[in-house]
Design a protein around this motif. Structure first.
Motif, PDB file in Angstrom:
ATOM      1  N   ARG A  92       0.914  -1.352   0.535  1.00 37.68           N
ATOM      2  CA  ARG A  92      -0.099  -0.025   0.283  1.00 37.68           C
ATOM      3  C   ARG A  92       0.909   0.870   0.588  1.00 37.68           C
ATOM      4  O   ARG A  92       0.020   2.533  -0.100  1.00 37.68           O
ATOM      5  N   ARG A  93       2.266   1.110   0.038  1.00 35.77           N
ATOM      6  CA  ARG A  93       2.907   2.109   0.122  1.00 35.77           C
ATOM      7  C   ARG A  93       2.894   3.776  -0.999  1.00 35.77           C
ATOM      8  O   ARG A  93       2.823   4.235  -0.845  1.00 35.77           O
ATOM      9  N   CYS A  94       2.501   2.569  -2.069  1.00 40.06           N
ATOM     10  CA  CYS A  94       2.242   3.548  -3.883  1.00 40.06           C
ATOM     11  C   CYS A  94       1.013   4.313  -3.617  1.00 40.06           C
ATOM     12  O   CYS A  94       0.760   5.311  -3.650  1.00 40.06           O
ATOM     13  N   MET A  95      -0.564   3.287  -2.873  1.00 43.87           N
ATOM     14  CA  MET A  95      -1.112   4.271  -2.570  1.00 43.87           C
ATOM     15  C   MET A  95      -0.851   5.545  -1.383  1.00 43.87           C
ATOM     16  O   MET A  95      -1.190   6.502  -1.633  1.00 43.87           O
ATOM     17  N   GLU A  96      -0.589   5.303  -0.115  1.00 40.15           N
ATOM     18  CA  GLU A  96      -0.295   6.517   0.836  1.00 40.15           C
ATOM     19  C   GLU A  96       0.659   6.936   0.358  1.00 40.15           C
ATOM     20  O   GLU A  96       0.717   8.457   0.339  1.00 40.15           O
ATOM     21  N   ALA A  97       2.117   6.963  -0.468  1.00 38.49           N
ATOM     22  CA  ALA A  97       2.717   7.942  -1.082  1.00 38.49           C
ATOM     23  C   ALA A  97       1.921   9.240  -2.182  1.00 38.49           C
ATOM     24  O   ALA A  97       2.115  10.429  -1.967  1.00 38.49           O
ATOM     25  N   GLN A 112      -1.294   9.613  -1.157  1.00 34.91           N
ATOM     26  CA  GLN A 112      -1.739  10.167  -1.064  1.00 34.91           C
ATOM     27  C   GLN A 112      -1.462  11.032   0.351  1.00 34.91           C
ATOM     28  O   GLN A 112      -1.419  12.479   0.164  1.00 34.91           O
ATOM     29  N   ALA A 113      -0.332  10.591   0.108  1.00 33.00           N
ATOM     30  CA  ALA A 113       0.344  12.144   1.256  1.00 33.00           C
ATOM     31  C   ALA A 113       1.077  13.449  -0.005  1.00 33.00           C
ATOM     32  O   ALA A 113       0.994  14.423   0.490  1.00 33.00           O
ATOM     33  N   SER A 149      -6.479  11.974  -4.241  1.00 35.55           N
ATOM     34  CA  SER A 149      -7.739  11.299  -3.717  1.00 35.55           C
ATOM     35  C   SER A 149      -7.677   9.566  -4.318  1.00 35.55           C
ATOM     36  O   SER A 149      -7.086   9.151  -5.720  1.00 35.55           O
ATOM     37  N   PRO A 150      -8.249   8.454  -3.488  1.00 36.05           N
ATOM     38  CA  PRO A 150      -7.550   7.263  -4.022  1.00 36.05           C
ATOM     39  C   PRO A 150      -8.200   6.933  -5.745  1.00 36.05           C
ATOM     40  O   PRO A 150      -7.846   6.324  -6.509  1.00 36.05           O
TER      41      PRO A 150
END
Length: 91
Positions: A74-79, A81-82, A86-87
């Motif tokens: 999930r790091r790519c999604m978290e990066a 979002q940071a 949005s998703p």
């Protein structure tokens, strides 16, 4: 999981026996509908070959793709979002 225990070429021969004109699948179709003329010729056509190979190799492709998607972190999604995405947004 049965295709993983049997080599794909052996399973393909078994499937050809099941789906050929004298096999149980077309016999059932002839009993139910009176004809199996619309069913593809397994031994003599490209589409029959494609059908048998898809049925024989689908479990391998599915399991490899599933494991690849599950190991993506999930790091790519978290990066993203940071960084303000949005998703549902993508670049």
């Amino acid at each position: 999981m049965l295709p993983l225990a049997i080599p794909a070429y052996v399973l393909a021969f078994v499937q050809m026996g099941l789906f050929e004109y004298a096999g149980p699948v077309q016999a059932l179709l002839r009993d139910a509908f009176g004809s199996s003329r619309w069913f593809p010729d397994i031994r003599g056509s490209l589409w029959g070959l494609v059908l048998v190979l898809v049925l024989a190799f689908y479990p391998y492709v599915y399991l490899l793709a599933r494991s690849a998607f599950l190991t993506q972190g999930r790091r790519c999604m978290e990066a993203a979002q940071a960084l303000g995405l949005s998703p549902w947004q993508h670049s």
